[in-house]
Scaffold this motif. Structure first.
Motif, short mmCIF file in Angstrom:
data_model
loop_
_atom_site.label_atom_id
_atom_site.label_comp_id
_atom_site.label_asym_id
_atom_site.label_seq_id
_atom_site.Cartn_x
_atom_site.Cartn_y
_atom_site.Cartn_z
N THR A 173 0.65 -1.15 -0.01
CA THR A 173 0.03 0.22 0.12
C THR A 173 0.91 1.27 -0.13
N ARG A 174 1.89 1.15 0.52
CA ARG A 174 2.89 2.50 0.52
C ARG A 174 4.06 2.34 -0.23
N GLY A 175 4.43 1.05 -0.67
CA GLY A 175 5.76 0.78 -1.61
C GLY A 175 6.70 0.59 -0.42
N PRO A 176 7.92 0.07 -1.18
CA PRO A 176 9.28 -0.67 -0.40
C PRO A 176 9.76 0.42 0.63
N PRO A 177 10.46 0.13 1.42
CA PRO A 177 11.14 1.13 2.38
C PRO A 177 12.10 1.73 1.36
N GLN A 178 12.25 3.23 1.92
CA GLN A 178 13.41 3.87 1.05
C GLN A 178 14.62 3.34 1.59
N ALA A 179 15.64 3.76 0.57
CA ALA A 179 17.09 3.28 0.89
C ALA A 179 17.65 3.99 1.93
#
Length: 269
Positions: A173-179
């Motif tokens: 729902t929110r996308g993968p964790p940011q790098a």
């Protein structure tokens, strides 16, 4: 994060719609209109809460598929408490409650065991269990056709499952964790969800569990799994060591059984 894939079953399983064929899942035995192999993600395994199952939308008209967070879901795993048990000639129906809702789980019995003591329920009411199975709907009532039901021996598994289901929900729902997300929270390389190239998920495991996990990882983790006797021979372990390692890895949700209770594969995150 990769798909929760690689979960395979065979004709010895416990599905309830005749959907098994030797070597994998068959589309022809249920709908008759499907042909060719299904995409890997179509049969991937997803950890969910029961509320997510109740709220799931039908994926296609007339199909037994469902969508959660915009993703097709057929194979699921849940953890909850057994509320009621109903034994029939051909199956045992457990009503499972995980605190977000309740759903029936049907465990179908082998024909040659229906009249034996092995057909008796192995769980009792108020036991906590983990279920691996296929999401089904009959007469607009949803249930799970169980492949495997196992007792929860460590209550931490209940909390772990809810965290994992939440993580997967947020991923879709929110996308993968940011790098750069780790910087804000400090060094979190010990997270169960982080793969830093050194396979941090096996940190904290006992020597037997780590040795078994490392072997499965080196083997390429085939979807059909690897039998415990092969693991023992190739990894230089005794059968007892493999069994103890498998129990620890399963309690953490790191591996799961495939063809039978003695064949294991890594649950791909």
């Amino acid at each position: 994060m990769s798909a929760y894939g690689g979960y395979s079953t065979t004709a010895g399983g416990g599905d309830d719609a005749g959907g098994f064929v030797a070597g994998g899942w068959g589309g022809g035995s249920q709908g008759g209109s499907q042909s060719g192999p299904k995409p890997i993600n179509d049969e991937s395994l997803r950890p969910v809460t029961i509320k997510q199952i109740i709220d799931a939308e039908p994926a296609y008209a007339g199909d037994a598929s469902f969508r959660i967070d915009g993703q097709d879901v057929k194979q699921v795993t849940i953890v909850g408490m057994v509320r009621t048990i109903s034994q029939q000639t051909t199956n045992i129906t457990y009503k499972i409650d995980d605190g977000t809702g309740a759903i029936e789980v049907k465990q179908w019995l082998d024909a040659d065991k229906q009249d034996s003591a092995e057909a008796a329920p192995v769980f009792k009411e108020e036991d906590y269990v983990r279920v691996w199975g296929r999401l089904k709907s009959f007469s607009n009532k949803r249930h799970i056709g169980a492949h495997v039901i196992k007792p929860v021996r460590d209550f931490n598994e209940v909390n772990y499952h809810l965290l994992e289901a939440t993580y997967v929900h947020l991923y879709f729902t929110r996308g993968p964790p940011q790098a750069g997300g780790a910087a804000a929270g400090g060094d979190n390389n010990d997270s169960m969800f982080v793969d830093d190239g050194n396979d941090s998920r096996n940190r904290g495991y006992g020597a037997k569990a780590k040795k078994m996990y490392d072997y499965l990882l080196r083997s390429g983790n085939p979807g059909e799994g690897i039998h415990m006797q092969v693991i023992a021979r190739e990894a230089g372990m005794s059968i007892q060591d493999v069994m103890e390692g498998a129990e620890e890895l399963q309690s953490h949700g790191t591996i799961y059984t495939t063809m039978d209770d003695e064949t294991f594969a890594i649950l791909d995150r």
